[in-house]
Enzyme design. Structure first.
Site, PDB file in Angstrom:
ATOM      1  N   SER A  57     -10.069  -0.208   6.557  1.00  0.00           N
ATOM      2  CA  SER A  57      -9.413  -0.093   5.244  1.00  0.00           C
ATOM      3  C   SER A  57      -8.713  -1.359   4.760  1.00  0.00           C
ATOM      4  CB  SER A  57      -8.411   1.059   5.255  1.00  0.00           C
ATOM      5  OG  SER A  57      -9.093   2.281   5.242  1.00  0.00           O
ATOM      6  N   SER A 102      -9.832   2.169   2.397  1.00  0.00           N
ATOM      7  CA  SER A 102      -8.923   2.858   1.506  1.00  0.00           C
ATOM      8  C   SER A 102      -7.970   1.935   0.752  1.00  0.00           C
ATOM      9  CB  SER A 102      -8.099   3.856   2.308  1.00  0.00           C
ATOM     10  OG  SER A 102      -7.280   3.176   3.250  1.00  0.00           O
ATOM     11  N   LYS A 106       0.851  -1.198   0.000  1.00  0.00           N
ATOM     12  CA  LYS A 106       0.000   0.000   0.000  1.00  0.00           C
ATOM     13  C   LYS A 106       0.886   1.247   0.000  1.00  0.00           C
ATOM     14  CE  LYS A 106      -4.100   1.893   2.351  1.00  0.00           C
ATOM     15  NZ  LYS A 106      -4.966   1.797   3.545  1.00  0.00           N
TER      16      LYS A 106
END
Lengths: 98, 508, 497
Positions: free
Chosen positions: C179, C155, C80
């Protein structure tokens, strides 16, 4: 709880260093108001004698020893700077106080 | 009445004090002398090349996280204990949010409503015409925070912010452990307010020094003061206070208080209103100029620092630190007064001249206490005053005095030559031995050479010899003086005198 | 070995260790897959093929020389973009960090390197991890591989989509309010939010420091456990890192046993507001667990109804402070520095230009909640609610070993559907948020497709702090039973891209 006005949003923009446009002021005052109304329900909770929780896992006294470790090189430190001069970060002039 | 170019008007101090009572408060920032910074392992060395003592943490790079320096916490607790504070059983760090380019994270990690140390006091002594008077300055809190980077303003004429085209930032100082010591309001000092303020900062500095937690060099910024001051008429409520920043020497503390009293009194005399504002003190003029108005209070949006866990010193830890505290300066002064058998006045002058520790250190290595005091508060203090520096900033060390005194005792030097040795040390000419050698400073102890000089002096003044022979022994001084002159001071006067009397067959 | 991209991480690692296949071949296969499908999915913001192949070569060299390797050595991973990786672009999905290359590695990256896991590149995300759809990325939305018109969750939509699109068998996410779990739920993959302090946050660009937690993502429970073990554990660089042994999550995933386990169904997380197909699959999963020997009990957590409100005050407050440093002075974007504007103006112009609408919204909300005069009513009250939610969890965990709920109220919604309706978007996190407020661990794993839209449904398991192994024990058992039933993993049913 209070509602949030356009002037409030302008003030928040200044505090948070956001140069908001006129249309943003309108848009955000509307949206922030809606969001605040919906989160305001937490005030219903009777919590006078409830301790606030700032850290999820209770721990205390986490320290490091006072030992010098290698720093970045100056080149690494300055590599991402938008502007440098004389091995320093160059920043725009400061107007607000002597 | 004087008016500065900034439009501030001042009335004479005595006049101000005849109508108003001052209330003062002092915030002092002290950089701790730890090896590494508050949250990271970067060095705290002073004077390194710009931006060479920085890492992701103290540069506030995205993703970096702080970890508390244990020694910084210990030092703060020790400071708190030395200032008779309570030590919090549990306290947190807090973020103070405001944007400024010298602050890499745009928030400062500090402490807000939970300081590590609180409710203490420091007694300070001020000389008055009626003798020494003790004031108790109460301490509100001692808390931990971090220093900011250093800004240099470029492009303008003055090097100040105003008129500068841009600024340059060196973050070496960012993240150095900083302790803030805040007094409660100090009332009842009357016209002694400037002296009390100075005495407090000086005593605080001595305490820091005794603890060994900081080098407390005001001129290098490792100790900095902000002075809060308000005036009110006797019997009235408290007035509006101003905060004077940039007060960076002991002398400035006194001058800043005095100057602000003179300014505020003038404002009030003219029916004006003192503005709650930040003012900046200038060493050169001894006056302050108006800075940011605090009427629109900054909103720092403090909240508990989530990246750091609470500090909860155990009772054992605190007691261990308390047991390890050194002798406090006030206790030491009382002890030395006794040991050296001196009066309050002598003690005060030793303390005020900054000679106390130096004299003590000199005595500790074997120098006679009278001689040690004589050198430090005499010749050396004279030079320090002349140069406008602190006594301890002179290049002379207690060891130098020890060497010189030993040479005086053995007869190799006399006082006059010793002064020349110190002159040489102050001028960086080398060690005691080197200066004696290069300057040719040695007492003439060769009897033959001295007798020749005595004979010469007697021949030049036959009447003096007659006077001495007729019993007026005090006339010998003139001959001794002539001999000393002839030997360029490199003779032991007592010895010359003895040889002279022996020569003339006179006994005292 | 055929079809390398469809293999599980544990299988690939074993094949690499036994020289059945080389790490370079495995890495190349995934790089080829990214080239083939990422135009459609947009899971990655940045791929460094050369670096990935170099890492893979180093693993092959170690295999050849007989150096003992970790259980995931040579397996590719998507990271990420919120985690700092030395020398590689790290933007957190924001324009304000465009072009920034950190001079240091996050602790997670250091541990991935130590485990010889091959980092392919950085995955897409909502800007500064603010969002539930990955539409708030400054670099364009990620598409759900199950239906390219739908969101992949957020996210961490990039990490989840990379797994679901077979672009990587492993990924790292971060979970502040769901997330990791909500993207796992809507993409038919597995994701775990470890106990707060279980995985170091050092080098994770902070959203809300007291809620953030990096964690593992994969397509199976065992792979997730292997990755969890590789990145977890005490880190002296993170003051909130737990200095204790990490629970044996790998052993738990392998044991995969719920016999005698007490499972609590959280009454407040389900029913009204939950899509019918989600509720149906959830009920079926509970039956399966019962059939496997677990005791299912209903428990009540009355304070959970205030969790969303508390969360949307605490998160923006901390975020407003964490994001202050993006001011254009030391790194990243700078706007308006024309020699005339003062520093305050340049900071304001930079932040105005560099942040997207959701970020600005939350910064202002947080600035407001922390302001003098409002602190007690908003931030202070939210922290008290946090205490109450934690007490609810503690009380529940006195009755049961784990708690369960649907991960998200709905399956993947359409791109654009909730983009300018913050409240609707925030409601998606209703079931995942209490976990972050209390700092405990939780897992999402797929339990089937909702009948009405054919999209994956996620099942959330929550365990007490420092008992993350229970997530794997229960999750592993449920996964095994479902795989037996279907004859394959759910992800195998994802459409061809």
């Amino acid at each position: 709880m209070t509602s949030i006005s356009r002037a409030d949003v302008a003030h928040l923009g200044r505090l948070a260093r956001l140069e908001l446009t006129e249309s943003e002021l309108d848009h955000y005052s509307e949206q922030l108001d809606v969001i605040l109304q919906s989160v305001a329900r937490i005030s219903e909770v009777a919590a006078d004698d409830i301790p606030p929780m700032s850290h999820p896992i209770p721990m205390v006294n986490v320290f490091r020893d006072d030992v010098v470790k290698p720093s970045l090189t100056r080149e690494e430190a300055l590599a991402a700077a938008p502007a440098t001069e004389d091995d320093r970060f160059r920043v725009p002039r400061i107007l607000d106080e002597e | 009445m004087t008016t500065t170019s900034h439009g501030d008007v001042y009335i004479p101090f005595e006049e101000a004090m005849s109508r108003y009572e001052p209330i003062i408060g002092i915030e002092t920032h002290v950089e701790l002398g730890t090896n590494s910074k508050m949250w990271c392992g970067c060095s705290t060395d002073f004077g390194s090349d710009a931006n060479t003592q920085v890492c992701p943490v103290c540069l506030g790079l995205p993703g970096s996280m702080p970890v508390v320096n244990r020694v910084a916490v210990e030092s703060t607790i020790r400071i708190g204990l030395a200032l008779n504070c309570n030590i919090a059983q549990w306290c947190r760090f807090a973020r103070k949010n405001y944007f400024y380019p010298d602050m890499p994270k745009d928030y400062q990690i500090s402490q807000y409503d939970e300081p590590l140390c609180y409710d203490g006091y420091l007694d300070v002594t001020v000389d008055t015409p009626d003798g020494p008077q003790v004031f108790r300055v109460e301490i509100e809190r001692v808390h931990m925070e971090e220093d900011t980077g250093k800004l240099t303003h470029t492009g303008g004429a003055t090097g100040r912010i105003h008129g500068a085209e841009y600024s340059l930032v060196d973050y070496n100082r960012a993240g150095i452990p900083l302790i803030e010591i805040v007094t409660k309001t100090v009332i009842g000092t009357g016209s002694l307010a400037p002296e009390v303020a100075k005495a407090y900062v000086k005593e605080l500095r001595d305490v820091m020094r005794a603890l060994g937690v900081s080098d407390v060099r005001m001129e290098e910024g490792s100790m900095r003061c902000d002075v809060n001051l308000s005036l009110n008429k006797p019997g009235d409520g408290w007035g509006t206070r101003s905060e004077t920043k940039n007060v960076n020497s002991l002398r400035s503390v006194e001058r800043a208080v005095r100057s602000e009293i003179e300014r505020q009194a003038s404002v009030l005399d003219n029916g004006g209103r003192v503005i709650q504002e930040t003012r900046h003190f200038h060493e050169d003029t001894g006056r302050s100029t108006s800075g940011r108005s605090k009427e629109q209070a900054e909103d720092y949006r403090y909240f508990p620092e989530p990246d750091l866990v609470p500090v909860a010193p155990s009772l054992d830890w605190v007691e261990e630190l308390r047991a390890g505290l050194p002798e406090m300066p006030s206790v030491k002064r009382a002890r030395l007064k006794e040991e050296w058998n001196i009066n309050d006045f002598e003690l005060a002058s030793l303390a005020n001249s900054g000679a106390l520790d130096l004299v003590e250190a000199t005595i500790a290595i074997g120098v006679d206490s009278v001689a040690a005091r004589k050198w430090w508060t005499g010749e050396l203090l004279r030079v320090a005053n002349e140069q406008g520096v602190e006594l301890e900033a002179l290049r002379v060390a207690p060891q130098d005095i020890q060497q010189v005194e030993a040479l005086i005792t053995s007869g190799a030097l006399n006082d006059k030559l010793a002064r020349q040795v110190f002159e040489g040390i102050l001028a960086s000419e080398g060690t005691v031995e080197e200066i004696i050698a290069t300057r040719g400073l040695a007492v003439v102890s060769d009897d033959g050479a001295l007798l020749a000089a005595i004979d010469e002096a007697l021949a030049a003044a036959p009447d003096v010899a007659e006077k001495i022979l007729s019993g007026k022994i005090q006339a010998a001084g003139a001959v001794v003086g002539a001999v000393m002159k002839a030997t360029k001071g490199q003779a032991d006067a007592a010895k010359v005198r003895a040889l002279l009397l022996e020569r003339l067959g006179v006994s005292e | 070995m055929s079809d390398l991209i469809r293999q599980n991480a544990s299988v690939l690692a074993n094949a690499i260790a036994t020289k059945e296949v080389s790490a370079v071949e495995v890495t190349q296969a995934h790089l080829d897959r990214i080239t083939a499908v990422d135009d459609k999915v947009h899971a990655f913001l940045h791929v460094n093929a050369q670096s990935a192949l170099d890492q893979a070569k180093a693993v092959d060299a170690k295999v050849a020389s007989g150096v003992p390797l970790g259980p995931l050595a040579g397996v590719p991973l998507g990271l990420k973009d919120v985690l700092a990786m030395k020398g590689e672009p790290t933007t957190a999905g924001s324009r304000i960090l465009e072009g920034w290359r950190p001079p240091y590695d996050s602790t997670v990256v250091q541990r991935l390197r130590a485990a010889d896991i091959v980092i392919l590149g950085k995955t897409n995300m909502d800007e500064f991890a603010m969002g539930s759809s990955t539409e708030h990325s400054a670099y364009g939305a990620t598409h759900n591989p199950w239906d390219l018109d739908r969101i992949p969750g957020g996210s961490g939509g990039g990490s989840a989509a990379a797994l679901a699109a077979f672009e990587a068998p492993l990924a790292i996410g971060t979970d502040t309010g769901g997330s990791i779990r909500q993207p796992a739920s809507v993409t038919g993959t597995v994701g775990v939010k470890p106990t707060y302090g279980g995985v170091s946050r050092y080098g994770q660009i902070a959203l809300a420091s007291s809620l953030d937690q990096p964690g593992p993502c994969a397509r199976t429970v065992l792979d997730t456990a292997l990755l969890h073990a590789a990145i977890a554990g005490y880190d002296p660089m993170d003051s909130t890192s737990i200095n204790a042994a990490v629970p044996d999550v790998i052993a738990a995933a392998q044991r995969a046993d719920v016999r005698g386990m007490k499972i609590g169904v959280v009454k407040e997380l389900g029913g009204d507001g939950y899509q019918a197909g989600v509720s149906q699959r959830y009920a079926e999963a509970l039956e399966i667990l019962q059939g496997l020997g677990a005791e299912v009990i209903e428990v009540s957590c009355p304070s959970f109804e205030y969790a969303l409100g508390a969360y949307y005050l605490i998160l923006p407050s901390e975020a407003s402070s964490n994001l202050a440093r993006f001011d254009g002075m030391r790194y990243g974007l700078r706007v308006g520095d024309d020699g005339n504007n003062g520093v305050e103006q340049v900071m304001s112009m930079t932040r105005e230009a560099g942040f997207g609408p959701e970020v600005k919204r939350r910064i202002m909300l947080g600035t407001y909640a922390l302001s003098s005069g409002y602190y007690d009513a908003y931030y202070g009250q939210a922290q008290k609610v946090r205490t109450l939610i934690t007490r609810d969890f503690n009380a529940a965990f006195e009755q049961v070993d784990v708690l369960v709920s649907p991960t998200a109220p709905t399956t993947a919604f359409k791109l654009g559907e909730k983009l300018d309706d913050p409240i609707a978007m925030y409601l998606n996190d209703v079931a995942t948020i209490p976990v972050n407020l209390a700092g405990i661990g939780a897992m999402s794993l797929p339990i089937g497709l909702a009948p009405e839209d054919g999209l994956p449904v996620g099942f959330q398991i929550m365990a007490p702090a420092m008992a993350d192994d229970r997530l794997y024990l229960a999750g592993g058992a449920l996964e095994a039973a479902l795989t037996d039933k279907w004859g394959h993993l759910l992800i195998e049913e994802a459409p061809e891209l």
